[in-house]
Design a protein around this motif. Structure first.
Motif, mmCIF file in Angstrom:
data_model
loop_
_atom_site.group_PDB
_atom_site.id
_atom_site.type_symbol
_atom_site.label_atom_id
_atom_site.label_comp_id
_atom_site.label_asym_id
_atom_site.label_seq_id
_atom_site.Cartn_x
_atom_site.Cartn_y
_atom_site.Cartn_z
ATOM 1 N N SER A 1 17.062 13.128 5.968
ATOM 2 C CA SER A 1 16.410 12.592 4.780
ATOM 3 C C SER A 1 15.546 11.407 5.164
ATOM 4 C CB SER A 1 17.447 12.136 3.755
ATOM 5 O OG SER A 1 18.288 13.185 3.346
ATOM 6 N N CYS A 2 14.489 11.231 4.405
ATOM 7 C CA CYS A 2 13.612 10.066 4.564
ATOM 8 C C CYS A 2 13.322 9.539 3.168
ATOM 9 C CB CYS A 2 12.329 10.444 5.283
ATOM 10 S SG CYS A 2 11.024 9.182 5.209
ATOM 11 N N VAL A 3 13.933 8.414 2.834
ATOM 12 C CA VAL A 3 13.710 7.798 1.535
ATOM 13 C C VAL A 3 12.568 6.805 1.647
ATOM 14 C CG1 VAL A 3 14.705 6.451 -0.326
ATOM 15 C CG2 VAL A 3 16.141 8.063 0.940
ATOM 16 N N ALA B 1 4.490 6.651 -3.276
ATOM 17 C CA ALA B 1 5.033 7.855 -3.902
ATOM 18 C C ALA B 1 4.772 9.039 -2.998
ATOM 19 C CB ALA B 1 4.392 8.073 -5.271
ATOM 20 N N VAL B 2 5.838 9.699 -2.539
ATOM 21 C CA VAL B 2 5.678 10.752 -1.535
ATOM 22 C C VAL B 2 4.918 11.954 -2.060
ATOM 23 C CG1 VAL B 2 7.744 10.031 -0.282
ATOM 24 C CG2 VAL B 2 7.927 11.798 -2.046
ATOM 25 N N ASN B 3 4.834 12.101 -3.376
ATOM 26 C CA ASN B 3 4.111 13.249 -3.902
ATOM 27 C C ASN B 3 2.606 13.010 -3.943
ATOM 28 O OD1 ASN B 3 4.957 11.362 -5.911
ATOM 29 N ND2 ASN B 3 4.148 12.715 -7.478
ATOM 30 N N PHE B 4 2.139 11.820 -3.582
ATOM 31 C CA PHE B 4 0.708 11.532 -3.599
ATOM 32 C C PHE B 4 0.120 11.343 -2.202
ATOM 33 C CE2 PHE B 4 0.418 11.800 -7.913
ATOM 34 C CZ PHE B 4 1.068 10.818 -8.638
ATOM 35 N N VAL B 5 0.973 11.464 -1.188
ATOM 36 C CA VAL B 5 0.490 11.255 0.180
ATOM 37 C C VAL B 5 1.003 12.388 1.055
ATOM 38 C CG1 VAL B 5 0.466 8.748 -0.087
ATOM 39 C CG2 VAL B 5 2.499 9.866 0.843
ATOM 40 N N THR B 6 0.493 12.460 2.261
ATOM 41 C CA THR B 6 1.030 13.366 3.266
ATOM 42 C C THR B 6 2.093 12.621 4.064
ATOM 43 O OG1 THR B 6 -0.989 14.659 3.467
ATOM 44 C CG2 THR B 6 0.511 14.708 5.339
ATOM 45 N N MET B 7 3.285 13.173 4.078
ATOM 46 C CA MET B 7 4.384 12.588 4.834
ATOM 47 C C MET B 7 4.643 13.433 6.075
ATOM 48 S SD MET B 7 5.421 9.841 3.369
ATOM 49 C CE MET B 7 6.979 9.655 4.242
ATOM 50 N N ILE C 1 10.460 21.677 5.955
ATOM 51 C CA ILE C 1 10.297 20.376 5.303
ATOM 52 C C ILE C 1 10.221 20.598 3.803
ATOM 53 C CG2 ILE C 1 8.782 18.388 4.988
ATOM 54 C CD1 ILE C 1 7.890 18.689 7.861
ATOM 55 N N SER C 2 10.861 19.711 3.068
ATOM 56 C CA SER C 2 10.796 19.771 1.617
ATOM 57 C C SER C 2 10.728 18.356 1.056
ATOM 58 C CB SER C 2 12.010 20.522 1.050
ATOM 59 O OG SER C 2 13.215 19.854 1.391
ATOM 60 N N ARG C 3 10.565 18.282 -0.253
ATOM 61 C CA ARG C 3 10.365 16.987 -0.887
ATOM 62 C C ARG C 3 11.049 16.967 -2.245
ATOM 63 N NH1 ARG C 3 4.627 16.645 -1.012
ATOM 64 N NH2 ARG C 3 4.844 18.258 -2.609
ATOM 65 N N ASP C 4 11.654 15.858 -2.592
ATOM 66 C CA ASP C 4 12.213 15.633 -3.922
ATOM 67 C C ASP C 4 11.489 14.431 -4.504
ATOM 68 O OD1 ASP C 4 13.701 14.856 -6.164
ATOM 69 O OD2 ASP C 4 15.580 15.560 -5.284
ATOM 70 N N THR C 5 10.547 14.691 -5.396
ATOM 71 C CA THR C 5 9.736 13.598 -5.926
ATOM 72 C C THR C 5 10.555 12.657 -6.804
ATOM 73 O OG1 THR C 5 9.003 14.999 -7.743
ATOM 74 C CG2 THR C 5 7.609 14.911 -5.787
ATOM 75 N N ALA C 6 11.565 13.191 -7.474
ATOM 76 C CA ALA C 6 12.402 12.336 -8.321
ATOM 77 C C ALA C 6 13.154 11.300 -7.491
ATOM 78 C CB ALA C 6 13.377 13.184 -9.125
ATOM 79 N N LYS C 7 13.512 11.660 -6.264
ATOM 80 C CA LYS C 7 14.211 10.741 -5.366
ATOM 81 C C LYS C 7 13.265 10.060 -4.384
ATOM 82 C CE LYS C 7 18.565 13.301 -5.558
ATOM 83 N NZ LYS C 7 19.613 14.015 -4.783
ATOM 84 N N ASN C 8 11.971 10.415 -4.480
ATOM 85 C CA ASN C 8 10.975 9.865 -3.554
ATOM 86 C C ASN C 8 11.429 10.039 -2.103
ATOM 87 O OD1 ASN C 8 8.347 8.795 -3.628
ATOM 88 N ND2 ASN C 8 9.090 6.757 -3.091
ATOM 89 N N THR C 9 11.862 11.235 -1.806
ATOM 90 C CA THR C 9 12.487 11.543 -0.518
ATOM 91 C C THR C 9 11.916 12.835 0.052
ATOM 92 O OG1 THR C 9 14.561 10.467 -1.183
ATOM 93 C CG2 THR C 9 14.698 12.066 0.610
ATOM 94 N N ILE C 10 11.747 12.859 1.357
ATOM 95 C CA ILE C 10 11.416 14.105 2.032
ATOM 96 C C ILE C 10 12.578 14.478 2.952
ATOM 97 C CG2 ILE C 10 8.927 13.721 1.922
ATOM 98 C CD1 ILE C 10 9.053 13.136 4.975
ATOM 99 N N TYR C 11 12.664 15.769 3.248
ATOM 100 C CA TYR C 11 13.776 16.272 4.035
ATOM 101 C C TYR C 11 13.262 17.090 5.211
ATOM 102 C CZ TYR C 11 16.266 15.151 -0.270
ATOM 103 O OH TYR C 11 16.769 14.505 -1.374
#
Length: 113
Positions: free
Chosen positions: A21-23, A28-34, A69-79
């Motif tokens: 996980s990467c918090v 906001a992780v949903n607006f950038v490339t992680m 790779i996945s993303r949870d925008t509610a948690k602002n986290t990528i996996y």
């Protein structure tokens, strides 16, 4: 200021799986490339993959059949889901924003019998 905290690493036997996980904070992780990177002992840091809003996640060719790779925008986290791990996957895994100068502290993954 943006910050990233990686977690989920540890020791696993060959053939095992881990989910990292990467918090993120400050962005906001949903607006950038992680991105995910890794660094093995004695080697340079290497690109693992990235995730961008509106696009399929990208994994480097050599890892594509085992990592996702996945993303949870509610948690602002990528996996980073890693399957069928081998000793060659032993490394410290890091995340960052594409083009950013800030890295997390990393999380150690050790694959051994």
């Amino acid at each position: 200021q943006e910050q990233f905290v990686e977690s989920g690493g540890g020791w696993v036997q060959p053939g095992g799986s881990l989910r990292l996980s990467c918090v993120a904070s400050g962005i906001a992780v949903n607006f950038v490339t992680m991105q995910w990177y890794r660094q093995s002992p004695g080697k340079q840091r290497e690109f693992v993959g990235s995730i961008t809003a509106g696009r399929d996640p990208r994994i480097t060719d050599s890892l594509r059949d085992r990592f996702t790779i996945s993303r949870d925008t509610a948690k602002n986290t990528i996996y980073l889901q890693m399957n069928n791990l081998g000793p060659e996957d032993t490394a410290v895994y890091y995340c960052r924003r594409l083009g950013g100068a800030v890295w997390g502290q990393g999380t150690q993954v050790t694959v051994s019998p």
